[in-house]
Design a protein around this motif. Structure first.
Motif, short mmCIF file in Angstrom:
data_model
loop_
_atom_site.label_atom_id
_atom_site.label_comp_id
_atom_site.label_asym_id
_atom_site.label_seq_id
_atom_site.Cartn_x
_atom_site.Cartn_y
_atom_site.Cartn_z
N THR A 37 0.84 -1.19 0.00
CA THR A 37 0.00 0.00 0.00
C THR A 37 0.89 1.25 0.00
OG1 THR A 37 -1.52 -1.30 1.32
CG2 THR A 37 -1.95 1.07 1.21
N THR A 40 3.14 2.95 3.06
CA THR A 40 3.24 2.07 4.24
C THR A 40 4.59 1.37 4.27
OG1 THR A 40 2.35 0.17 3.07
CG2 THR A 40 0.77 1.54 4.26
N THR A 42 5.90 -2.32 4.81
CA THR A 42 5.49 -3.71 4.91
C THR A 42 6.67 -4.53 5.40
OG1 THR A 42 3.95 -3.44 3.07
CG2 THR A 42 4.57 -5.70 3.64
N ASP A 228 3.74 -1.30 9.19
CA ASP A 228 2.28 -1.14 9.24
C ASP A 228 1.60 -2.46 8.91
OD1 ASP A 228 2.25 1.87 9.43
OD2 ASP A 228 3.33 1.62 7.54
N ASP A 229 2.16 -3.13 7.89
CA ASP A 229 1.61 -4.41 7.45
C ASP A 229 2.67 -5.48 7.62
OD1 ASP A 229 -0.74 -3.26 6.68
OD2 ASP A 229 -0.21 -3.13 4.55
N GLY A 242 -1.38 -8.89 6.38
CA GLY A 242 -2.42 -7.98 6.85
C GLY A 242 -1.82 -6.94 7.78
N PRO A 243 -2.66 -6.10 8.38
CA PRO A 243 -2.17 -5.08 9.32
C PRO A 243 -1.43 -5.74 10.47
CG PRO A 243 -4.49 -4.71 8.77
CD PRO A 243 -4.13 -6.05 8.20
N GLU A 246 -3.01 -6.84 13.82
CA GLU A 246 -3.95 -7.95 13.71
C GLU A 246 -3.24 -9.28 13.47
OE1 GLU A 246 -7.17 -6.82 11.04
OE2 GLU A 246 -6.99 -4.85 12.02
N ARG A 317 -7.60 -9.40 5.86
CA ARG A 317 -6.31 -10.06 5.90
C ARG A 317 -6.32 -11.26 4.97
NH1 ARG A 317 -5.09 -12.59 11.44
NH2 ARG A 317 -6.44 -10.86 11.91
#
Ligand SMILES: Nc1ncnc2c1ncn2[C@@H]1O[C@H](COP(=O)(O)OP(=O)(O)OP(=O)(O)O)[C@@H](O)[C@H]1O
Ligand SMILES: Nc1ncnc2c1ncn2[C@@H]1O[C@H](COP(=O)(O)OP(=O)(O)OP(=O)(O)O)[C@@H](O)[C@H]1O
Ligand code: SF4
Ligand SMILES: [Mg+2]
Ligand SMILES: [Mg+2]
Lengths: 336, 340
Positions: A37, A40, A42, A228-229, A242-243, A246, A317
């Motif tokens: 994204t 962000t 990752t 972030d991810d 995913g985030p 989470e 996710r």
């Protein structure tokens, strides 16, 4: 706002990279699709041999023989499909559009030239007009990372400690103002305080410059702090993405669950942490059919032997597991 | 039992511009390793952990101080007479990839030291193979699978177990594990830590554990003792659990504050301590060694060097652990668990 100042999106689609081995061509990265994204960070985590570095090299179309990108695409906003670039276009992309520090970058500096000389070479090869400004930028980046910029630029590689070389690598990745940055194991072999400092600076520069950043590491803790991810790799597949809060807080893939349970922790009951049984696969031991994780999996079912799980989306996710429909968060009493 | 008193060591480095530079790697360190005990050293890169570990294993000289092994002072012995004492202390190499000879099978790797051991202890040749199998089973790997193989055919975790098995061929009383799990995949680390704990419990081996990753020190078994080392000085020392849960030295607090928080599972400690500057080994040596980087430094800290003790400082209470700080105070620095 000009196009350039918005962080680009990176779309990896159906990427397969194979290495030629005595047993034939075997995939180190297999049908990976992953979107970074814009703006962000990752994180990519996974055990040794899971294909993290191979994925990183693909983002620069830099896989070397005996490796070969067999199929797929890597689309970067403003650049198109990197896998279709070659020659001069590709050379200009690397460093200028996509900044990178490859794994073991500490050893990849030229031993015969000072760091400053190598910086100027880099600038000239990318037609940087204002070399003074480049040097000033480099010094500023180095001093933010706790180094004496002037001294470092005057040094040869052997005069710097491993941790200092690692920071030089990060400076070189950032100094040409690339908008996509790939860092492969940027803090391995650093102590905690230095690691924390460097991760903080990566985060700050990332935000200031609106970058899209990929950080690769085998140390979940190191990415947990900046990303972030989170993308989790196993046997050449992205098994969960995913985030970060989470994925760490309620992992869905049994491998992610096992990995998190295996992290030694500062607080809580030590008996709750457990090693993941079995051992990491190698190219030769990966099963040809079914789920690549099944031999170490607590949840495996009959279907896992024969059918490779497709990636499905569950509340924002993506997870590739036949049992993922039934969430089972890591149970650790201290968090309950 | 091994004790050390006031161990010092200074390296003379060929400096760059400044000419010869002296690096005080250890500035008068005391330690004690009990039989079957576990002692961990933590601290920033360059603080002297490896140097101290190597001195304890007899692989490095020291400038002054005394090491006593089972009531015998090493300073009174000739080099040759010291050897049997130091043979009881075996070092486990940090890198399982380079520690084993790639051209030898695991069988060959274990056979050589076991033959030597058989000669030393008057055992028959036949004992060697049986012992090799026994040691591999002890470290939790299948001898039948591993013995005929070369190192490159084994995973990192297996290799590290082989390295530990090789150290055990000498029947050591102390294993010095210098960053023994840092190069191993996270998923396999706990297995090796559990093995070290097991060896303590089953064989009564003591473990000297040197690490950057403080959390791992909790996993080598009960009654562990932690030494926090800063620029060659022990600045906090006590039970591993006490120091991690309730550190009082600002340096220990900054080390623990730097440990990454697992977002989603944890939130940062409420009173994190961040050093005010980066480490600079060339910093002046007056006063507390940490004073330039310490957020709580006072005039006294700049003038005097605190020594290790239980003193709670002005208005404070005496502490359970030893510390070298004029203003010890417990702070909540480590990540706290949150509801998932
Ligand atoms: N040049 C090569 N020739 C053959 N196989 C290779 C080559 N480079 C990598 N591989 C194999 O490809 C797989 C993926 O390797 P890769 O380096 O991408 O893993 P990684 O996740 O980065 O691991 P690490 O954490 O050890 O850096 C591994 O099984 C590795 O052995
Ligand atoms: N052979 C040597 N010659 C010169 N200086 C040395 C030598 N060995 C160690 N030093 C210096 O002594 C100090 C302590 O080094 P040591 O290797 O013990 O640190 P450490 O705590 O183990 O660090 P790390 O965490 O990076 O392994 C450092 O300043 C180091 O540069
Ligand atoms: S003695 Fe002073 S400078 Fe040193 S750690 Fe304690 S408060 Fe900080
Ligand atoms: Mg890699
Ligand atoms: Mg060391």
């Amino acid at each position: 706002m000009s196009r350039d100042s918005a962080a680009p999106e990176v779309r990896i689609r159906d990427l397969t990279v194979v290495y030629n081995t005595p047993a034939g061509e075997l995939p180190a990265v297999s049908h990976v699709s992953l979107t970074l994204t814009p703006g962000t960070i990752t994180g990519v985590v996974g055990e040794s041999g899971s294909g993290k570095s191979t994925l990183a090299l693909s983002l620069l179309n830099a896989v070397q023989p005996p490796g070969r990108i067999a199929e797929g695409s890597v689309e970067i906003d403003g650049l198109g499909d990197v896998l279709r670039l070659d020659g001069e276009d590709l050379r200009r992309t690397r460093g200028r559009k996509v900044g990178y520090v490859f794994q073991a970058a500490q050893n990849s500096l030229n031993p015969l030239k000072t760091i400053g000389k190598q910086l100027l070479d880099l600038g000239r090869s990318h037609d940087v007009e204002d070399l003074r400004a480049l040097v000033a930028d480099a010094k500023a980046l180095l001093s933010r990372m706790g180094l004496d910029g002037a001294r470092v630029l005057d040094s040869h590689q052997h005069e710097l400690s491993g941790g200092m070389r690692q920071r030089v690598g990060i400076m070189l990745a950032l100094v040409l103002n690339a908008q996509v940055v790939v860092l492969d194991e940027p803090t391995t072999a650093l102590d905690m305080i230095t690691q924390a400092t460097i991760l903080r600076i990566i985060r700050e520069v990332h935000e200031e410059r609106a970058l899209t950043t990929l950080v690769i590491t085998h140390d979940v803790g190191a990415v947990a702090e900046v990303a972030d991810d989170l993308a989790v790799m196993y046997g050449g597949r992205v098994v969960e993405h995913g985030p970060i809060a989470e994925v760490l807080g309620a992992p869905r893939h049994p491998y992610t669950q096992g990995l998190i349970r295996a992290i030694p922790r500062l607080s809580g009951d030590i008996s709750l942490a457990r090693a993941l049984p079995g051992r990491p696969p190698t190219l030769g031991t990966l099963p040809a059919a079914g789920c690549v994780f099944r031999e170490r999996c607590e949840k495996r079912m009959e279907i896992c032997e024969t059918v490779e799980p497709a990636t499905a989306t569950y509340d924002g996710r993506s997870v590739a597991c036949h049992a993922a429909g039934r969430p089972a968060p890591v149970k650790r009493r201290e968090y309950a | 039992m091994i004790t050390g008193t006031a161990i010092t060591k200074t390296f003379k480095q060929r400096g760059n511009v400044l000419g010869k530079r002296e690096v005080p790697a250890l500035r008068g360190v005391d330690f004690a390793i009990k039989k079957g005990g576990a002692v961990s050293f933590i601290g920033e890169s360059g603080c002297g952990k490896t140097t101290l570990g190597r001195i304890i294993a007899g692989l490095e000289t020291y400038d002054s101080g005394e090491i006593v092994i089972d009531d015998v002072a090493m300073s009174g012995l000739s080099h040759r007479h010291r050897q049997p004492y130091f043979r009881r202390i075996q070092l486990i190499h940090q890198d399982p990839y380079s520690a084993l000879n790639p051209t030898r099978t695991i069988h060959q790797t274990l056979e050589a030291p076991l033959r030597l051991r058989a000669r030393q202890t008057g055992r028959p040749r036949s004992w060697v193979d049986a012992r090799a199998e026994e040691l591999l089973s002890l470290v939790g790997i299948d001898p039948g699978y591993v013995l005929p193989r070369y190192p490159h055919q084994l995973s990192g975790g297996m290799r590290q177990r082989v390295v530990i098995a090789r150290a055990l061929t000498m029947d050591p009383e102390v294993l010095v594990a210098d960053e023994a799990v840092s190069m191993i995949d996270v998923s396999l680390r706990l297995g090796i830590l559990g093995l070290l704990r097991d060896l303590r419990e089953r064989l009564g081996v003591s473990v000297l554990f040197i690490t950057h990753d403080i959390a791992t020190a909790r996993y080598i078994g009960d009654e562990g003792e932690l030494y926090v080392i800063y620029r060659g000085q022990v600045v906090e020392r006590g039970s591993t659990e006490t120091i991690i849960a309730d550190p009082v030295h600002p340096y220990t607090q900054s080390l623990l504050s730097a440990i990454p928080v697992l977002h989603g599972l944890e939130r940062p400690g409420a009173e994190q301590v961040v050093p005010t500057e980066a480490l600079d080994e060339a910093q002046a040596d007056e006063g507390c060694l940490f004073t330039r980087r310490c957020p709580f430094s006072t005039a006294r800290c700049e003038a005097e060097r605190p020594v290790l003790g239980h003193d709670g400082g002005e208005g404070g209470e005496d502490t359970e652990q030893l510390h070298a700080c004029f203003h010890p105070r417990s702070r909540s620095v480590i990540p706290q668990g949150v509801r998932a």
